[in-house]
Design a protein around this motif. Structure first.
Motif, PDB file in Angstrom:
ATOM      1  N   LEU A 167     -31.702 -17.681  40.806  1.00  0.00           N
ATOM      2  CA  LEU A 167     -31.684 -16.789  39.641  1.00  0.00           C
ATOM      3  C   LEU A 167     -30.860 -15.522  39.839  1.00  0.00           C
ATOM      4  O   LEU A 167     -30.591 -14.817  38.878  1.00  0.00           O
ATOM      5  N   ASP A 168     -30.475 -15.198  41.075  1.00  0.00           N
ATOM      6  CA  ASP A 168     -29.672 -14.012  41.366  1.00  0.00           C
ATOM      7  C   ASP A 168     -30.317 -12.743  40.801  1.00  0.00           C
ATOM      8  O   ASP A 168     -29.686 -11.977  40.073  1.00  0.00           O
ATOM      9  N   LEU A 169     -31.590 -12.547  41.145  1.00  0.00           N
ATOM     10  CA  LEU A 169     -32.317 -11.348  40.726  1.00  0.00           C
ATOM     11  C   LEU A 169     -32.286 -10.327  41.857  1.00  0.00           C
ATOM     12  O   LEU A 169     -32.140 -10.676  43.024  1.00  0.00           O
ATOM     13  N   ASN A 170     -32.437  -9.062  41.498  1.00  0.00           N
ATOM     14  CA  ASN A 170     -32.410  -8.007  42.503  1.00  0.00           C
ATOM     15  C   ASN A 170     -33.612  -8.048  43.437  1.00  0.00           C
ATOM     16  O   ASN A 170     -33.517  -7.629  44.585  1.00  0.00           O
ATOM     17  N   TYR A 171     -34.739  -8.511  42.922  1.00  0.00           N
ATOM     18  CA  TYR A 171     -35.954  -8.486  43.733  1.00  0.00           C
ATOM     19  C   TYR A 171     -37.018  -9.411  43.154  1.00  0.00           C
ATOM     20  O   TYR A 171     -36.940  -9.846  42.009  1.00  0.00           O
ATOM     21  N   SER A 172     -37.996  -9.671  43.985  1.00  0.00           N
ATOM     22  CA  SER A 172     -39.235 -10.300  43.553  1.00  0.00           C
ATOM     23  C   SER A 172     -40.327  -9.697  44.436  1.00  0.00           C
ATOM     24  O   SER A 172     -40.029  -8.980  45.394  1.00  0.00           O
ATOM     25  N   MET A 173     -41.563  -9.964  44.099  1.00  0.00           N
ATOM     26  CA  MET A 173     -42.674  -9.372  44.846  1.00  0.00           C
ATOM     27  C   MET A 173     -43.724 -10.415  45.170  1.00  0.00           C
ATOM     28  O   MET A 173     -43.942 -11.346  44.408  1.00  0.00           O
ATOM     29  N   SER A 174     -44.358 -10.198  46.304  1.00  0.00           N
ATOM     30  CA  SER A 174     -45.499 -11.034  46.655  1.00  0.00           C
ATOM     31  C   SER A 174     -46.747 -10.147  46.616  1.00  0.00           C
ATOM     32  O   SER A 174     -46.671  -8.967  46.942  1.00  0.00           O
ATOM     33  N   PRO A 175     -47.881 -10.710  46.223  1.00  0.00           N
ATOM     34  CA  PRO A 175     -49.094  -9.897  46.165  1.00  0.00           C
ATOM     35  C   PRO A 175     -49.660  -9.595  47.549  1.00  0.00           C
ATOM     36  O   PRO A 175     -50.411  -8.641  47.723  1.00  0.00           O
ATOM     37  N   PHE A 176     -49.301 -10.420  48.534  1.00  0.00           N
ATOM     38  CA  PHE A 176     -49.803 -10.222  49.885  1.00  0.00           C
ATOM     39  C   PHE A 176     -48.702 -10.595  50.887  1.00  0.00           C
ATOM     40  O   PHE A 176     -47.694 -11.181  50.522  1.00  0.00           O
ATOM     41  N   PHE A 177     -48.922 -10.233  52.127  1.00  0.00           N
ATOM     42  CA  PHE A 177     -47.933 -10.487  53.165  1.00  0.00           C
ATOM     43  C   PHE A 177     -48.140 -11.889  53.725  1.00  0.00           C
ATOM     44  O   PHE A 177     -49.188 -12.217  54.256  1.00  0.00           O
ATOM     45  N   ASN A 178     -47.112 -12.727  53.564  1.00  0.00           N
ATOM     46  CA  ASN A 178     -47.111 -14.075  54.118  1.00  0.00           C
ATOM     47  C   ASN A 178     -45.849 -14.170  54.969  1.00  0.00           C
ATOM     48  O   ASN A 178     -44.750 -14.330  54.444  1.00  0.00           O
ATOM     49  N   LYS A 179     -46.025 -14.035  56.273  1.00  0.00           N
ATOM     50  CA  LYS A 179     -44.877 -13.927  57.184  1.00  0.00           C
ATOM     51  C   LYS A 179     -43.889 -15.072  57.011  1.00  0.00           C
ATOM     52  O   LYS A 179     -42.674 -14.853  56.977  1.00  0.00           O
ATOM     53  N   GLU A 180     -44.377 -16.306  56.860  1.00  0.00           N
ATOM     54  CA  GLU A 180     -43.484 -17.454  56.697  1.00  0.00           C
ATOM     55  C   GLU A 180     -42.602 -17.317  55.452  1.00  0.00           C
ATOM     56  O   GLU A 180     -41.405 -17.579  55.502  1.00  0.00           O
ATOM     57  N   ILE A 181     -43.220 -16.914  54.344  1.00  0.00           N
ATOM     58  CA  ILE A 181     -42.463 -16.744  53.087  1.00  0.00           C
ATOM     59  C   ILE A 181     -41.433 -15.634  53.246  1.00  0.00           C
ATOM     60  O   ILE A 181     -40.281 -15.774  52.823  1.00  0.00           O
ATOM     61  N   HIS A 182     -41.826 -14.542  53.883  1.00  0.00           N
ATOM     62  CA  HIS A 182     -40.902 -13.413  54.018  1.00  0.00           C
ATOM     63  C   HIS A 182     -39.755 -13.734  54.976  1.00  0.00           C
ATOM     64  O   HIS A 182     -38.613 -13.338  54.721  1.00  0.00           O
ATOM     65  N   ILE A 183     -40.028 -14.454  56.036  1.00  0.00           N
ATOM     66  CA  ILE A 183     -38.940 -14.866  56.942  1.00  0.00           C
ATOM     67  C   ILE A 183     -37.978 -15.788  56.200  1.00  0.00           C
ATOM     68  O   ILE A 183     -36.749 -15.661  56.325  1.00  0.00           O
ATOM     69  N   GLU A 184     -38.509 -16.703  55.415  1.00  0.00           N
ATOM     70  CA  GLU A 184     -37.666 -17.615  54.625  1.00  0.00           C
ATOM     71  C   GLU A 184     -36.825 -16.831  53.611  1.00  0.00           C
ATOM     72  O   GLU A 184     -35.636 -17.097  53.433  1.00  0.00           O
ATOM     73  N   ALA A 185     -37.438 -15.852  52.957  1.00  0.00           N
ATOM     74  CA  ALA A 185     -36.709 -15.028  51.981  1.00  0.00           C
ATOM     75  C   ALA A 185     -35.568 -14.270  52.656  1.00  0.00           C
ATOM     76  O   ALA A 185     -34.457 -14.213  52.125  1.00  0.00           O
ATOM     77  N   ILE A 186     -35.842 -13.712  53.820  1.00  0.00           N
ATOM     78  CA  ILE A 186     -34.811 -12.976  54.562  1.00  0.00           C
ATOM     79  C   ILE A 186     -33.660 -13.915  54.920  1.00  0.00           C
ATOM     80  O   ILE A 186     -32.484 -13.553  54.806  1.00  0.00           O
ATOM     81  N   LYS A 187     -33.998 -15.121  55.329  1.00  0.00           N
ATOM     82  CA  LYS A 187     -32.988 -16.130  55.693  1.00  0.00           C
ATOM     83  C   LYS A 187     -32.012 -16.376  54.531  1.00  0.00           C
ATOM     84  O   LYS A 187     -30.819 -16.541  54.725  1.00  0.00           O
ATOM     85  N   TYR A 188     -32.541 -16.346  53.297  1.00  0.00           N
ATOM     86  CA  TYR A 188     -31.706 -16.585  52.118  1.00  0.00           C
ATOM     87  C   TYR A 188     -31.236 -15.287  51.449  1.00  0.00           C
ATOM     88  O   TYR A 188     -30.723 -15.309  50.337  1.00  0.00           O
ATOM     89  N   ASN A 189     -31.465 -14.162  52.125  1.00  0.00           N
ATOM     90  CA  ASN A 189     -31.057 -12.862  51.598  1.00  0.00           C
ATOM     91  C   ASN A 189     -31.671 -12.573  50.223  1.00  0.00           C
ATOM     92  O   ASN A 189     -31.023 -11.992  49.353  1.00  0.00           O
ATOM     93  N   GLN A 190     -32.906 -12.995  50.045  1.00  0.00           N
ATOM     94  CA  GLN A 190     -33.643 -12.752  48.798  1.00  0.00           C
ATOM     95  C   GLN A 190     -34.709 -11.692  49.081  1.00  0.00           C
ATOM     96  O   GLN A 190     -35.578 -11.894  49.927  1.00  0.00           O
ATOM     97  N   LEU A 191     -34.617 -10.580  48.383  1.00  0.00           N
ATOM     98  CA  LEU A 191     -35.616  -9.535  48.567  1.00  0.00           C
ATOM     99  C   LEU A 191     -36.928  -9.958  47.901  1.00  0.00           C
ATOM    100  O   LEU A 191     -36.998 -10.109  46.690  1.00  0.00           O
ATOM    101  N   VAL A 192     -37.940 -10.173  48.732  1.00  0.00           N
ATOM    102  CA  VAL A 192     -39.307 -10.406  48.259  1.00  0.00           C
ATOM    103  C   VAL A 192     -40.130  -9.269  48.848  1.00  0.00           C
ATOM    104  O   VAL A 192     -40.446  -9.263  50.041  1.00  0.00           O
ATOM    105  N   ILE A 193     -40.417  -8.292  48.025  1.00  0.00           N
ATOM    106  CA  ILE A 193     -41.139  -7.108  48.489  1.00  0.00           C
ATOM    107  C   ILE A 193     -42.560  -7.519  48.852  1.00  0.00           C
ATOM    108  O   ILE A 193     -43.280  -8.066  48.023  1.00  0.00           O
ATOM    109  N   PRO A 194     -42.962  -7.265  50.111  1.00  0.00           N
ATOM    110  CA  PRO A 194     -44.285  -7.708  50.532  1.00  0.00           C
ATOM    111  C   PRO A 194     -45.396  -6.797  50.015  1.00  0.00           C
ATOM    112  O   PRO A 194     -45.278  -5.579  50.050  1.00  0.00           O
ATOM    113  N   GLY A 195     -46.453  -7.433  49.557  1.00  0.00           N
ATOM    114  CA  GLY A 195     -47.668  -6.700  49.214  1.00  0.00           C
ATOM    115  C   GLY A 195     -48.525  -6.606  50.457  1.00  0.00           C
ATOM    116  O   GLY A 195     -48.751  -7.607  51.142  1.00  0.00           O
TER     117      GLY A 195
END
Length: 193
Positions: free
Chosen positions: A77-105
């Motif tokens: 979708l080429d969005l500037n950001y998305s957010m997660s309600p909680f910290f899920n290390k696996e999801i955040h590592i995957e997001a970083i790998k794809y250069n997708q900002l998923v702001i951790p809750g």
């Protein structure tokens, strides 16, 4: 502002039109950052693309990234950001790998430290209304670098000024606003800021 899609949103034809009108009203009030809650319905991606095309001046994001499926759906979708309600290390590592900002809750010190160690400089405190001001003060004492704090979860518009003065850099309002339309307190705040 976060907008969650109503139950069976994609099964009722006028819900899409009503959502677009609501987003236009929010923008006209001066709200420039809007998150749409993630949905597993295949039509959700087309909805986000339509919103993105129609409202180019809105900083559009996605709320509730909690699974690989939700993360994969935002990658295209080429969005500037998305957010997660909680910290899920696996999801955040995957997001970083794809250069997708998923702001951790985050809701505890351990997750805060893990998010900082992954390189996050934007942190969502969730649920901010329950964790209180002492929690953000504790985080501010721990931080080693500049961190941008977003408060979300149970935020009422009458508390915006107090929360911002207490150390939050931004706040997310969602369910606390009836029909997700600015109330009197939010209208006054938007006019003055």
């Amino acid at each position: 502002m976060v907008i969650r899609l109503e139950y069976k949103f994609f099964n009722v034809s006028n819900k899409r039109e009503n959502l677009l009108l609501r987003i236009e009203k929010l923008y006209n009030y001066g709200i420039k950052n809007i998150e749409i809650g993630w949905d597993s319905n295949p039509e959700w991606i087309n909805l986000i693309l339509e919103i993105k095309k129609k409202f180019k001046s809105i900083n559009l994001g996605v709320a509730s990234i909690t699974s690989k499926q939700s993360l994969e759906s935002v990658l295209s979708l080429d969005l500037n950001y998305s957010m997660s309600p909680f910290f899920n290390k696996e999801i955040h590592i995957e997001a970083i790998k794809y250069n997708q900002l998923v702001i951790p809750g985050i809701s505890n010190i351990e997750n805060f430290k893990e998010a900082i160690n992954l390189g996050y400089k934007i942190i969502k405190i969730f649920p901010a209304s329950k964790l209180g001001i002492n929690f953000i003060n504790e985080l501010k004492n721990l931080k080693k670098k500049d961190v941008f704090f977003i408060g979300a979860g149970g935020i009422k518009s009458k508390n915006l000024k107090k929360l911002l003065e207490s150390g939050y850099n931004a706040l997310v309002i969602g369910r606390e606003l009836r029909n997700q339309i600015p109330d009197k307190d939010l209208e006054i705040w938007l006019k003055n800021n």
